[in-house]
Design a protein around this motif. Structure first.
Motif, PDB file in Angstrom:
ATOM      1  N   ALA A  39       3.194   9.575  -3.376  1.00  0.00           N
ATOM      2  CA  ALA A  39       2.915   9.423  -3.987  1.00  0.00           C
ATOM      3  C   ALA A  39       3.213   7.992  -5.015  1.00  0.00           C
ATOM      4  O   ALA A  39       4.179   8.007  -4.727  1.00  0.00           O
ATOM      5  N   LEU A  40       2.063   6.806  -5.108  1.00  0.00           N
ATOM      6  CA  LEU A  40       3.009   5.155  -4.546  1.00  0.00           C
ATOM      7  C   LEU A  40       2.383   4.630  -6.026  1.00  0.00           C
ATOM      8  O   LEU A  40       1.641   5.058  -6.683  1.00  0.00           O
ATOM      9  N   GLY A  41       3.659   3.481  -6.049  1.00  0.00           N
ATOM     10  CA  GLY A  41       3.631   2.988  -7.263  1.00  0.00           C
ATOM     11  C   GLY A  41       3.355   1.598  -7.031  1.00  0.00           C
ATOM     12  O   GLY A  41       3.910   1.235  -5.800  1.00  0.00           O
ATOM     13  N   HIS A  42       3.001   0.775  -8.114  1.00  0.00           N
ATOM     14  CA  HIS A  42       3.158  -0.747  -7.486  1.00  0.00           C
ATOM     15  C   HIS A  42       2.133  -1.437  -8.016  1.00  0.00           C
ATOM     16  O   HIS A  42       1.744  -1.899  -8.384  1.00  0.00           O
ATOM     17  N   LEU A  43       0.994  -1.099  -6.829  1.00  0.00           N
ATOM     18  CA  LEU A  43      -0.697  -1.473  -7.381  1.00  0.00           C
ATOM     19  C   LEU A  43      -1.465  -1.132  -8.210  1.00  0.00           C
ATOM     20  O   LEU A  43      -0.954   0.432  -8.626  1.00  0.00           O
ATOM     21  N   HIS A  44      -2.260  -2.074  -9.228  1.00  0.00           N
ATOM     22  CA  HIS A  44      -2.514  -0.939 -10.886  1.00  0.00           C
ATOM     23  C   HIS A  44      -4.195  -0.346 -10.501  1.00  0.00           C
ATOM     24  O   HIS A  44      -3.999  -0.235 -11.820  1.00  0.00           O
ATOM     25  N   ARG A  45      -4.775  -0.327  -9.489  1.00  0.00           N
ATOM     26  CA  ARG A  45      -5.964   0.178  -9.036  1.00  0.00           C
ATOM     27  C   ARG A  45      -5.541   1.445  -8.700  1.00  0.00           C
ATOM     28  O   ARG A  45      -5.257   1.690  -7.238  1.00  0.00           O
ATOM     29  N   SER A  46      -6.141   2.827  -9.148  1.00  0.00           N
ATOM     30  CA  SER A  46      -5.921   4.251  -8.591  1.00  0.00           C
ATOM     31  C   SER A  46      -6.755   4.580  -8.126  1.00  0.00           C
ATOM     32  O   SER A  46      -8.054   3.847  -7.440  1.00  0.00           O
ATOM     33  N   GLN A  47      -6.853   4.150  -6.505  1.00  0.00           N
ATOM     34  CA  GLN A  47      -7.348   4.491  -4.763  1.00  0.00           C
ATOM     35  C   GLN A  47      -6.803   5.451  -3.759  1.00  0.00           C
ATOM     36  O   GLN A  47      -4.975   5.554  -4.328  1.00  0.00           O
ATOM     37  N   ARG A  48      -6.956   6.277  -2.882  1.00  0.00           N
ATOM     38  CA  ARG A  48      -7.060   6.225  -1.765  1.00  0.00           C
ATOM     39  C   ARG A  48      -6.547   5.400  -1.075  1.00  0.00           C
ATOM     40  O   ARG A  48      -7.392   5.044  -0.839  1.00  0.00           O
ATOM     41  N   VAL A  49      -5.351   5.740  -0.063  1.00  0.00           N
ATOM     42  CA  VAL A  49      -5.157   4.310   0.690  1.00  0.00           C
ATOM     43  C   VAL A  49      -5.432   6.008   2.292  1.00  0.00           C
ATOM     44  O   VAL A  49      -4.561   6.750   2.508  1.00  0.00           O
ATOM     45  N   ILE A  50      -5.863   4.806   3.383  1.00  0.00           N
ATOM     46  CA  ILE A  50      -5.571   5.468   4.696  1.00  0.00           C
ATOM     47  C   ILE A  50      -4.986   5.763   5.254  1.00  0.00           C
ATOM     48  O   ILE A  50      -3.860   4.543   5.382  1.00  0.00           O
ATOM     49  N   GLY A  51      -4.802   6.715   5.793  1.00  0.00           N
ATOM     50  CA  GLY A  51      -2.772   7.527   6.054  1.00  0.00           C
ATOM     51  C   GLY A  51      -3.124   8.426   6.826  1.00  0.00           C
ATOM     52  O   GLY A  51      -4.160   8.715   6.765  1.00  0.00           O
TER      53      GLY A  51
END
Length: 383
Positions: free
Chosen positions: A221-233
C-alpha cells in the motif's frame, strides 16, 4: 481479510489563497462512511496526512477526529508520515494515538520492530504490516546505519538504502499462515505522477524500482503519488491516490480510496470506491462572452482568458465566475517576441542594452546610467 487503503489527505491545503477546510471535513467524513459500509479489518493511511509540516490546530483536529472515527468502525488503523508531514511531530502524538487504539508511525526509530505491526482479524486470519514512513536521502542513510545493515557508502543511491530497509523490515514475511503487508510513502519508477506532488521528492533521485518490494508480500500500500494506480512489480503494488484533487494539475484524477480483499491463499483483489465530496477543479478557456456561458458553480476554476490584456480584465472574469481562483491571459494571445528581442540585441553594447532596459522600465533616476558606465569600465579594465 479486508483493507481500506487511503493516502495523501493533505489536510490544511490552501488553494490559491482559498481554504479547503470544509471540503476536507466532508471528504474524510465520506471516507469514514465507506469504512462503515465496507467493514475493513485494517485501514492504512499511507502518508501525507497534512499539507504542511506545521499544521494549524484546525487541521490537527480534522486529522485526529478522522483517525478516531475510522478506529470506531472496528478496524485497526495504521497511519505513517509522508514527505509533507513532520515525522517527529506525528511521533509526539503517539501517546494520544496509542490511547485511541491508533498505530501512528511518523518516522523511523532506533528499533526496526517498532515499524512491524501484527494483528488478527475476527475471522482468525493473522497479518503483519511493515510500515515505512517517508525518508529523505539524509535520513535514509542514517536509518541504514542505525539498523546495522551494510555500511552506507558514498556511491550508494537512495534506492539502495530503501531496498535494504524494506528487506530488513520484511524478514518475518517467511512465516507461514500470515498475510504479509507493507506500506510506504515513496515514488516508484514507472508510476504516473498525479500532478500535485512535491517535485523535489518525485524526481529520479527519489524514485525506487518496484524490485525493492518483497516477492512474498501479499499487498503493498503506497502513498505519495496522487493518482490511483497499480504499479507493475513482484506482487500487488498500488497507490490509492488522494481522496481529493490537491491542485489544478490533478483535475483529471478520479478521487477514491482502495478496498482490498486478500488472504494467505487468496490473491489481492482491489476495487476503487470514488470519493465525491470535494469540489472539482476545472480549467476553462474563452473570451469574456464565452466565459459568461460557463455554468460550473460547484467547481474551483482556473481561467485562461482569450482577450487582449487590459486593466480590469481579471475583475470582470471574477464577477462572471466567483469561483475563479486563477485568471490568466491565454498563452495563445501573447505574441512570441523572443526572436524579435534577439534581433534587437544583436551587435549592441552592454551600455546600449542597459539604456534600453531603463527606458522600457521608465527608470530615469539621475546617476544610474553613469554608475553603470563606471562599473562596466571597471570590470572591463580588469579582464
Amino acid at each position: 481479510m479486508r483493507i481500506l487503503h487511503t493516502s495523501d489527505w493533505h489536510v490544511g491545503k490552501v488553494l490559491k489563497g482559498r481554504t479547503r477546510h470544509e471540503e476536507h471535513i466532508r471528504v474524510l467524513g465520506q471516507v469514514v462512511d465507506v469504512a462503515r459500509a465496507e467493514r475493513p479489518d485494517l485501514v492504512i493511511v499511507a502518508g501525507d496526512l497534512y499539507d504542511t509540516a506545521a499544521p494549524s490546530p484546525d487541521a490537527t483536529r480534522v486529522v485526529t477526529r478522522a483517525l478516531s472515527a475510522l478506529r470506531q468502525t472496528g478496524a485497526r488503523v495504521v497511519a505513517i508520515g509522508g514527505n509533507h508531514d513532520n515525522g517527529q511531530a506525528l511521533d509526539a502524538l503517539r501517546p494520544w494515538a496509542d490511547a485511541a487504539g491508533i498505530e501512528l508511525r511518523g518516522s523511523v526509530r532506533d528499533k526496526p520492530e517498532d515499524l512491524i505491526l501484527k494483528g488478527e482479524t475476527e475471522g482468525g486470519e493473522k497479518w503483519q504490516l511493515a510500515a515505512l514512513p517517508f525518508l529523505s536521502q539524509r535520513y535514509a542513510i542514517r536509518a541504514v546505519e542505525m539498523y546495522d545493515l551494510t555500511a552506507a557508502e558514498a556511491n550508494q543511491t537512495y534506492a539502495d538504502h530503501i531496498a535494504r530497509l524494506i528487506a530488513r523490515l520484511s524478514e518475518g514475511f517467511s512465516e507461514p499462515g500470515v498475510v504479509n503487508l507493507l506500506t510506504a510513502h515513496l515514488t516508484v519508477v514507472g508510476a504516473s505522477a498525479g500532478g500535485g506532488e512535491r517535485e523535489a521528492h518525485t524526481i529520479m533521485g527519489y524514485a525506487v524500482p518496484p524490485t525493492v518490494f518483497p516477492q512474498n508480500a501479499h499487498y503493498v500500500a503506497l502513498g505519495h503519488l496522487h493518482r490511483s494506480q497499480r504499479v507493475i512489480g513482484p506482487g500487488p503494488v498500488r497507490y490509492s491516490g488522494s481522496p481529493l484533487a490537491i491542485d489544478f494539475g490533478e483535475e483529471e484524477n478520479v478521487c477514491s480510496v482502495a478496498i482490498v480483499d486478500v488472504g494467505v491463499d487468496k490473491a489481492a483483489q482491489t476495487r476503487d470506491v470514488p470519493i465525491t465530496s470535494a469540489k472539482s477543479l476545472r480549467t476553462v478557456r474563452g473570451t469574456i462572452e464565452q466565459l459568461a456561458t460557463v455554468n460550473l458553480p460547484d467547481a474551483w476554476l482556473r481561467v485562461f482568458v482569450r482577450e487582449t490584456p487590459r486593466v480590469g480584465l481579471r475583475e470582470d472574469v471574477q464577477e462572471l465566475l466567483p469561483n475563479a481562483l486563477e485568471v490568466r491571459i491565454d498563452p495563445d494571445m501573447i505574441p512570441d517576441k523572443s526572436g524579435e528581442r534577439m534581433a534587437q540585441r544583436a551587435g549592441r553594447s552592454p551600455r546600449e542594452l542597459f539604456g534600453d532596459y531603463l527606458d522600457n522600465k521608465g527608470t530615469a533616476e539621475e546617476g544610474v546610467r553613469e554608475l553603470f558606465d563606471e562599473l562596466y569600465d571597471e570590470v572591463s579594465s580588469t579582464k
